[in-house]
Design an enzyme around this catalytic site. Sequence first.
Site, mmCIF file in Angstrom:
data_model
loop_
_atom_site.group_PDB
_atom_site.id
_atom_site.type_symbol
_atom_site.label_atom_id
_atom_site.label_comp_id
_atom_site.label_asym_id
_atom_site.label_seq_id
_atom_site.Cartn_x
_atom_site.Cartn_y
_atom_site.Cartn_z
ATOM 1 C CB THR A 214 -16.677 -3.262 3.661
ATOM 2 O OG1 THR A 214 -16.791 -4.459 4.432
ATOM 3 C CG2 THR A 214 -16.583 -3.613 2.201
ATOM 4 C CE LYS A 216 -16.517 -7.845 7.543
ATOM 5 N NZ LYS A 216 -15.818 -7.367 6.336
ATOM 6 C CG HIS A 431 -2.577 -8.506 -25.027
ATOM 7 N ND1 HIS A 431 -2.919 -9.848 -25.030
ATOM 8 C CD2 HIS A 431 -3.251 -7.963 -23.987
ATOM 9 C CE1 HIS A 431 -3.746 -10.089 -24.036
ATOM 10 N NE2 HIS A 431 -3.958 -8.950 -23.378
ATOM 11 C CD GLU A 432 -2.515 -4.487 -22.315
ATOM 12 O OE1 GLU A 432 -3.663 -4.013 -22.154
ATOM 13 O OE2 GLU A 432 -2.122 -5.520 -21.742
ATOM 14 C CG HIS A 435 -7.402 -5.681 -24.026
ATOM 15 N ND1 HIS A 435 -8.341 -6.672 -23.930
ATOM 16 C CD2 HIS A 435 -6.284 -6.168 -23.425
ATOM 17 C CE1 HIS A 435 -7.810 -7.727 -23.314
ATOM 18 N NE2 HIS A 435 -6.546 -7.444 -22.999
HETATM 19 P P1 ADP Z 1 -13.235 -5.107 7.883
HETATM 20 O O1 ADP Z 1 -13.366 -5.326 9.351
HETATM 21 O O2 ADP Z 1 -14.556 -4.989 7.173
HETATM 22 O O3 ADP Z 1 -12.301 -6.046 7.176
HETATM 23 P P2 ADP Z 1 -11.937 -2.710 8.728
HETATM 24 O O4 ADP Z 1 -12.973 -2.127 9.594
HETATM 25 O O5 ADP Z 1 -10.820 -3.437 9.394
HETATM 26 O O6 ADP Z 1 -12.588 -3.665 7.646
HETATM 27 O O7 ADP Z 1 -11.377 -1.568 7.775
HETATM 28 C C1 ADP Z 1 -10.008 -1.369 7.572
HETATM 29 C C2 ADP Z 1 -9.680 0.103 7.461
HETATM 30 O O8 ADP Z 1 -10.272 0.676 6.293
HETATM 31 C C3 ADP Z 1 -10.229 0.924 8.604
HETATM 32 O O9 ADP Z 1 -9.372 0.906 9.696
HETATM 33 C C4 ADP Z 1 -10.323 2.302 7.974
HETATM 34 O O10 ADP Z 1 -9.080 2.942 7.973
HETATM 35 C C5 ADP Z 1 -10.689 2.002 6.546
HETATM 36 N N1 ADP Z 1 -12.146 2.089 6.324
HETATM 37 C C6 ADP Z 1 -12.944 1.079 5.915
HETATM 38 N N2 ADP Z 1 -14.218 1.504 5.791
HETATM 39 C C7 ADP Z 1 -14.230 2.807 6.152
HETATM 40 C C8 ADP Z 1 -15.252 3.810 6.247
HETATM 41 N N3 ADP Z 1 -16.534 3.555 5.930
HETATM 42 N N4 ADP Z 1 -14.901 5.045 6.649
HETATM 43 C C9 ADP Z 1 -13.614 5.314 6.961
HETATM 44 N N5 ADP Z 1 -12.613 4.429 6.898
HETATM 45 C C10 ADP Z 1 -12.893 3.184 6.488
HETATM 46 ZN ZN ZN Z 2 -5.232 -8.539 -21.761
#
Ligand code: ADP
Ligand code: ZN
Length: 602
Positions: A214, A216, A431-432, A435
């Site tokens: 995400t 971080k 199956h599909e 759904h």
């Molecule tokens: P985490 O530390 O939360 O696991 P990362 O910071 O390592 O995630 O994110 C991995 C990659 O995903 C980043 O290097 C970037 O390329 C992409 N990424 C994730 N969030 C963003 C964002 N908000 N904007 C741009 N790129 C992002």
């Molecule tokens: Zn299924």
Amino acid sequence: MPKKENKENKKNKKSNNLYYLLASLILVILIIAAIGGYFYLEKNNKDKEVAYTEFVKQIEEGTIEEVEMTAGSNTAKVKYKDIEDKKTVSIPNTEAFTEFIQNRITEGKAVPKLNQKQVNPMLRVSGIFLQYLPTLVILAMVVLLFKMQGFGGEKKIYNGEENDTNVRFKDVAGLDEEKNELIEIVDFLKNPKKFLSMGAKVPRGILLCGKPGTGKTLIAKAVAGEAGVPFISMSGSEFIEMFAGLGASRVRKLFEKAKKIAPCIIFIDEIDAIGARRTSNSGAETENNQTLNQLLVEMDGFESDETVIVLAATNRPEMLDTALLRPGRFDRQITIQTPDVKGREEILKIHGENKKLADGLDFKSIAEDTAGFTGAELANVLNEAAIVATVNKHKAITQEDLDEAIKKVTVGIQKTSRVISEKDKKLTAYHEAGHAIVSKFLESVEDVKEISIIPRGFAGGYTLYKTDEDKFYISKTQMEEKLVALLGGRVAEKLAINDISTGASNDIEVATKIARDMVTVYGMSDTVGPISLKTDNPYELQLFGENIEDIVGKEIKKLMDDAYKKAQIILSENMNILHEVAQVLLVKETITAEEFNQFFNN
Ligand code: ADP
Ligand code: ZN
């Protein structure tokens, strides 16, 4: 080495030395054997390898017929037009290579056929493992020997990675509120005197919580980049060590170094690996506790004017030892959400900047199709799209390339190589279709976007849904209907072929989890009532009566049975359509939303 007392008898010492000599001898023999083996393998490989520069030249000369790349690896197989034997090449930078090919396409020059293959992840892992086996054996021996001899340990300490980052807030898409909260930290690092003279208390540690991918790490780097200070990072799992006390001493060194180069940012990824709640006091636990205790000591030991800020990341803040969260330690939490539709569009834009994009690409619609994707997954979609575009010999990434990439990232790569029996195909088709048809009759279930019996990932086929909004709350009706849609696959198998398969196992797993959560987490069952039963402690459950487990079980089963019956009613009333859709699927393999909706127009 443990100090030996003088009075220790000589014989003991002598046998100790002998032991050491013997162990060293074995080690030397093993090293020689491993090196020999390595060169042997290396030589065998060399024969069939072609250097990258040579390979590029051969592409320019047009002697290569086909290049077979494997997803996630940088070695590719090369097939020549006039030589029988295939060779391998290792491509140092796949992105640069893709660009090279794309440029040739743009310029109208000849390119070899590109093929992309998905490899069984288990095979890949075992391949890597075998490749490093000799090294691993040597390492294990050295470590073992050192441990037996009781020395080593303390001398080699990894000080953490240090780098000046050139990441800025503008490189982090969305996350405006989070950035706003962190701007204060940037200001402080830039101008600590201003803050300190005001008597302001600056946070020492900040916890960044959120799913992997995400952003971080990215946002932590951006804080350092904006403030123009070094960024020292380390991952919690690196602290966990086999040498007693080394984890703690690593923490100490890390902070020592940070104080030396302050102002700076320390980033601890996966802090839960060291900061998990302290439990018992035995064995491996103790080692972990020592590391955690050291971290607590360091967090408390800062002088008030020291300009080191510790950012830590975790996906499981509830797992952390509460001591870590006390004032003066990680007393601030910032939650990094998975991006919403606007955030996803911005992330796509940022990562699209350095890619060749076809005119009129609609990032908005892609953002709409990727609800739940993290930033890392979106970045991955664009990288995949570049590869798909290259394989398709497009001059720039088109909307179709992106759609294909999304599918790849969502459900794994199309496994065209797998041979599927007619019977399996028929089962999957029903199956599909099941759904999809059931979903059509459920108010709250999203519209079907595509149905396919081409296997992807572990699934034999798939039904894709349009996701048109980000949902924060889901109602009881929506959950019940979701159960019906999930069971539609199994019911269709039963009704049409009067046999059932393992193909529905994932559906059933997902459905059961939803039903269980409805009863035990969301308080949606009338009999159980609005209480949360989320606990690992059986005694706590007893609070709600001795039979509570029976009641919960019955409630879950009732939800599942009701959903099954509802799917059965819908499908029995629409058997004609079920047969028709399955037949068309068997012929066309994939059908779109428009084609699917036509079955309901007559
Ligand atoms: P985490 O530390 O939360 O696991 P990362 O910071 O390592 O995630 O994110 C991995 C990659 O995903 C980043 O290097 C970037 O390329 C992409 N990424 C994730 N969030 C963003 C964002 N908000 N904007 C741009 N790129 C992002
Ligand atoms: Zn299924």
